[in-house]
Scaffold this motif. Structure first.
Motif, PDB file in Angstrom:
ATOM      1  N   ARG A  49       0.832  -1.206   0.000  1.00  0.00           N
ATOM      2  CA  ARG A  49       0.000   0.000   0.000  1.00  0.00           C
ATOM      3  C   ARG A  49       0.867   1.257   0.000  1.00  0.00           C
ATOM      4  NH1 ARG A  49      -5.406  -1.128   1.214  1.00  0.00           N
ATOM      5  NH2 ARG A  49      -5.702   1.135   1.181  1.00  0.00           N
ATOM      6  N   GLY A  50       0.195   2.383  -0.205  1.00  0.00           N
ATOM      7  CA  GLY A  50       0.880   3.668  -0.135  1.00  0.00           C
ATOM      8  C   GLY A  50       1.855   3.893  -1.262  1.00  0.00           C
ATOM      9  N   LEU A  51       1.604   3.249  -2.407  1.00  0.00           N
ATOM     10  CA  LEU A  51       2.505   3.406  -3.556  1.00  0.00           C
ATOM     11  C   LEU A  51       2.330   4.783  -4.184  1.00  0.00           C
ATOM     12  CD1 LEU A  51       1.827  -0.095  -5.136  1.00  0.00           C
ATOM     13  CD2 LEU A  51       3.930   0.600  -3.987  1.00  0.00           C
ATOM     14  N   SER A  52       3.429   5.328  -4.644  1.00  0.00           N
ATOM     15  CA  SER A  52       3.372   6.636  -5.296  1.00  0.00           C
ATOM     16  C   SER A  52       3.025   6.481  -6.767  1.00  0.00           C
ATOM     17  CB  SER A  52       4.715   7.356  -5.158  1.00  0.00           C
ATOM     18  OG  SER A  52       5.745   6.584  -5.759  1.00  0.00           O
ATOM     19  N   GLU A  53       2.439   7.522  -7.334  1.00  0.00           N
ATOM     20  CA  GLU A  53       2.106   7.511  -8.749  1.00  0.00           C
ATOM     21  C   GLU A  53       3.395   7.458  -9.570  1.00  0.00           C
ATOM     22  OE1 GLU A  53      -0.811   9.959 -11.817  1.00  0.00           O
ATOM     23  OE2 GLU A  53      -0.406  10.728  -9.798  1.00  0.00           O
ATOM     24  N   GLY A  54       3.384   6.600 -10.576  1.00  0.00           N
ATOM     25  CA  GLY A  54       4.551   6.489 -11.441  1.00  0.00           C
ATOM     26  C   GLY A  54       5.549   5.435 -11.020  1.00  0.00           C
ATOM     27  N   CYS A  55       5.234   4.655  -9.959  1.00  0.00           N
ATOM     28  CA  CYS A  55       6.196   3.646  -9.490  1.00  0.00           C
ATOM     29  C   CYS A  55       5.968   2.298 -10.152  1.00  0.00           C
ATOM     30  CB  CYS A  55       6.108   3.491  -7.977  1.00  0.00           C
ATOM     31  SG  CYS A  55       4.666   2.534  -7.410  1.00  0.00           S
ATOM     32  N   GLY A  56       4.929   2.193 -11.009  1.00  0.00           N
ATOM     33  CA  GLY A  56       4.543   0.905 -11.554  1.00  0.00           C
ATOM     34  C   GLY A  56       5.649   0.151 -12.259  1.00  0.00           C
ATOM     35  N   ALA A  57       6.424   0.837 -13.085  1.00  0.00           N
ATOM     36  CA  ALA A  57       7.480   0.163 -13.848  1.00  0.00           C
ATOM     37  C   ALA A  57       8.569  -0.362 -12.918  1.00  0.00           C
ATOM     38  CB  ALA A  57       8.074   1.129 -14.866  1.00  0.00           C
ATOM     39  N   GLY A  58       8.973   0.439 -11.948  1.00  0.00           N
ATOM     40  CA  GLY A  58      10.001  -0.009 -11.010  1.00  0.00           C
ATOM     41  C   GLY A  58       9.534  -1.159 -10.162  1.00  0.00           C
ATOM     42  N   LEU A  59       8.285  -1.112  -9.716  1.00  0.00           N
ATOM     43  CA  LEU A  59       7.724  -2.206  -8.923  1.00  0.00           C
ATOM     44  C   LEU A  59       7.675  -3.484  -9.742  1.00  0.00           C
ATOM     45  CD1 LEU A  59       6.254  -3.239  -6.370  1.00  0.00           C
ATOM     46  CD2 LEU A  59       4.118  -2.452  -7.417  1.00  0.00           C
ATOM     47  N   ALA A  60       7.190  -3.383 -10.967  1.00  0.00           N
ATOM     48  CA  ALA A  60       7.099  -4.564 -11.827  1.00  0.00           C
ATOM     49  C   ALA A  60       8.473  -5.171 -12.081  1.00  0.00           C
ATOM     50  CB  ALA A  60       6.428  -4.198 -13.149  1.00  0.00           C
ATOM     51  N   GLN A  61       9.468  -4.337 -12.295  1.00  0.00           N
ATOM     52  CA  GLN A  61      10.826  -4.842 -12.539  1.00  0.00           C
ATOM     53  C   GLN A  61      11.353  -5.593 -11.320  1.00  0.00           C
ATOM     54  OE1 GLN A  61      13.720  -1.797 -13.415  1.00  0.00           O
ATOM     55  NE2 GLN A  61      15.200  -3.256 -14.220  1.00  0.00           N
ATOM     56  N   LEU A  62      11.099  -5.052 -10.127  1.00  0.00           N
ATOM     57  CA  LEU A  62      11.569  -5.703  -8.903  1.00  0.00           C
ATOM     58  C   LEU A  62      10.865  -7.040  -8.706  1.00  0.00           C
ATOM     59  CD1 LEU A  62      13.097  -5.768  -6.245  1.00  0.00           C
ATOM     60  CD2 LEU A  62      11.314  -4.321  -5.248  1.00  0.00           C
ATOM     61  N   LEU A  63       9.551  -7.076  -8.892  1.00  0.00           N
ATOM     62  CA  LEU A  63       8.804  -8.314  -8.710  1.00  0.00           C
ATOM     63  C   LEU A  63       9.198  -9.350  -9.757  1.00  0.00           C
ATOM     64  CD1 LEU A  63       5.243  -6.881  -7.949  1.00  0.00           C
ATOM     65  CD2 LEU A  63       6.936  -7.736  -6.305  1.00  0.00           C
ATOM     66  N   ASP A  64       9.396  -8.912 -10.980  1.00  0.00           N
ATOM     67  CA  ASP A  64       9.784  -9.833 -12.049  1.00  0.00           C
ATOM     68  C   ASP A  64      11.150 -10.450 -11.777  1.00  0.00           C
ATOM     69  OD1 ASP A  64       9.438 -11.051 -14.685  1.00  0.00           O
ATOM     70  OD2 ASP A  64      11.013  -9.692 -15.341  1.00  0.00           O
ATOM     71  N   SER A  65      12.082  -9.652 -11.263  1.00  0.00           N
ATOM     72  CA  SER A  65      13.426 -10.172 -10.984  1.00  0.00           C
ATOM     73  C   SER A  65      13.402 -11.238  -9.882  1.00  0.00           C
ATOM     74  CB  SER A  65      14.362  -9.033 -10.578  1.00  0.00           C
ATOM     75  OG  SER A  65      13.971  -8.472  -9.335  1.00  0.00           O
ATOM     76  N   ALA A  66      12.346 -11.212  -9.051  1.00  0.00           N
ATOM     77  CA  ALA A  66      12.226 -12.200  -7.974  1.00  0.00           C
ATOM     78  C   ALA A  66      11.369 -13.396  -8.376  1.00  0.00           C
ATOM     79  CB  ALA A  66      11.625 -11.536  -6.737  1.00  0.00           C
ATOM     80  N   GLY A  67      10.911 -13.431  -9.629  1.00  0.00           N
ATOM     81  CA  GLY A  67      10.083 -14.539 -10.092  1.00  0.00           C
ATOM     82  C   GLY A  67       8.638 -14.447  -9.647  1.00  0.00           C
TER      83      GLY A  67
END
Length: 429
Positions: A77-95
């Motif tokens: 929660r509490g994600l900032s606008e525009g963080c979607g790409a960085g979040l997706a990259q982090l989650l993808d790198s962890a499988g």
């Protein structure tokens, strides 16, 4: 002890004019406290590195907290606008994003103690992993709602009681029963065929939903003329090379969820109200890493850590997590409430925390900030506490509790309602 549903009824057919708006890891939800991401964790299975990645995501992009959901998933929660790409990259790198187009349909719960030395019970977790692989490779299932639920139960009847759309129930003989929605009957298949059969069940539902034209999200929403049929499903499975036999009235076992503490070699951990701050999540991840088998997020907002080290409970208790039976937080859940949700009429988390010590009882209780009752318990009798603006309305499975000047006293009495007097509900979410 709360008992399983004695009878399950079909909901009235639902006609929808839109797709569901369930959030995902890529489709973020705008809440009053920022954006929200829901990361699907099939079977609740998290490796220690994946758990660490989720903690990093919460600290780097969110408010530093992680929430456990009633589907065994994790929210940031509490994600900032525009963080979607960085979040997706982090989650993808962890499988954690094996197939971006499928991430919202990977709703799979499983018996969290499966494979932990229960004689005569199959380990259903390999079936979970195989279904997830099949889902991610199948373009058709991207049409499923983000609410469609698979459950893999090792035969004890814990997750089978959660009202799944497709239930896979393991049997001692190595076979599995597949139940479609709330049906009394089932279809028996070989255990090795269970993941393929579960995928076929989802495709069968999609065909029926398309034919009905009502845009149903769940099996129980299908109109009567398009209801799924065990005999037809068995024919479909045979055509796909899966030997199957209809079972007219399949047994419905029931087992209560695991309580905080040791069960065999696994430790069940209860975060208060299913929410962990960065320090608590870090402590849990470290204990899981030392256990060597990761962690399992349960649909009851607890975490099972197989092989936890002997000093794990002390480490986690010091972090503010419940690790022994009898905690005041046991069977107490709440939605987000104020200030995170615009629809909420009260700060339900604060009110639930204030009442938790005095309002104990065997029945689960769920605090809701509005009549939507987000995240309420499934498959068991429970006490409903709903904010009304001026105060709260209480009921026990739909039966209103008379107004009382002392909310906590009324809640304690409601939670002590004998289970035989509180009909166990059918799932409604």
């Amino acid at each position: 002890m709360p008992q399983p549903p004695s009878a399950v009824t079909r909901d009235e057919p639902v006609i929808r004019d839109r797709g569901d708006a369930c959030p995902g890891a890529l489709r973020l939800h705008a809440a009053d406290d920022g954006f929200l991401a829901r990361v699907r964790i099939p079977g609740g299975l998290l490796t220690a590195p994946q758990a660490s990645a989720l903690g990093l995501a919460a600290e780097r992009f969110g408010d530093g907290h992680l929430e456990l959901t009633s589907r065994g998933n994790v929210q940031v929660r509490g994600l900032s606008e525009g963080c979607g790409a960085g979040l997706a990259q982090l989650l993808d790198s962890a499988g954690l994003l094996p197939a971006p187009g499928h991430e919202r349909v990977r709703n799979v719960v499983a018996t969290p103690l499966s494979g932990q030395g229960q004689p005569g019970r199959p380990d259903v977790l390999p079936w979970v992993r195989e279904l997830d692989r099949l889902l991610c490779a199948n373009a058709r299932v991207t049409a499923l709602s983000g609410r469609f639920l698979f459950a893999f139960d090792d035969g004890r009847g814990d997750v089978a009681a959660l009202g799944p759309d497709v239930t896979v129930l393991g049997r001692p003989d190595g076979r599995a029963l597949l139940r479609l929605g709330p049906a009394d009957g089932a279809v028996a298949v070989a255990g090795d065929d269970a993941p393929r059969a579960a995928l076929a069940a989802a495709e069968y539902f999609l065909d029926a939903a398309d034919a009905a034209g009502t845009r149903a999200w769940r099996v129980r929403e299908l109109p009567a003329g398009h209801a799924l049929d065990e005999a037809e499903f068995a024919v479909r499975l045979a055509a796909a090379g899966i030997a199957a036999a209809p079972v007219a009235a399949a047994h419905r076992p029931y087992s209560a969820p695991p309580s905080p503490g040791w069960t065999g070699g696994a430790l069940c951990v209860l975060p208060p109200l299913g929410r962990l701050d960065a320090g608590q999540w870090r402590a849990l991840s470290e204990v899981a890493a030392r256990g060597g088998s990761g962690m399992r997020i349960t649909p009851w907002r607890t975490v099972v850590v197989p092989g936890a080290p002997s000093d794990g409970p002390a480490r986690l208790a010091a972090a503010g997590l419940a690790v022994t039976p009898g905690s005041r937080w046991e069977n107490v859940t709440a939605c987000t409430g104020r200030p995170g949700c615009a629809k909420a009429l009260a700060d339900v988390r604060a009110d639930a925390a204030a009442a938790a010590e005095r309002a104990r009882g065997p029945l689960p209780v769920h605090w809701s900030g509005c009549e939507r009752r987000c995240g309420h318990p499934q498959g068991r009798a429970w006490v409903d506490v709903v904010a009304t603006g001026p105060g709260y309305a209480l009921s026990v499975h739909g039966r209103p509790v008379p107004d009382h000047p002392d909310l906590t006293a009324a809640l304690a009495a409601a939670r002590s309602t004998p289970s035989e007097e509180a009909e166990a509900p059918s799932a409604t979410q």
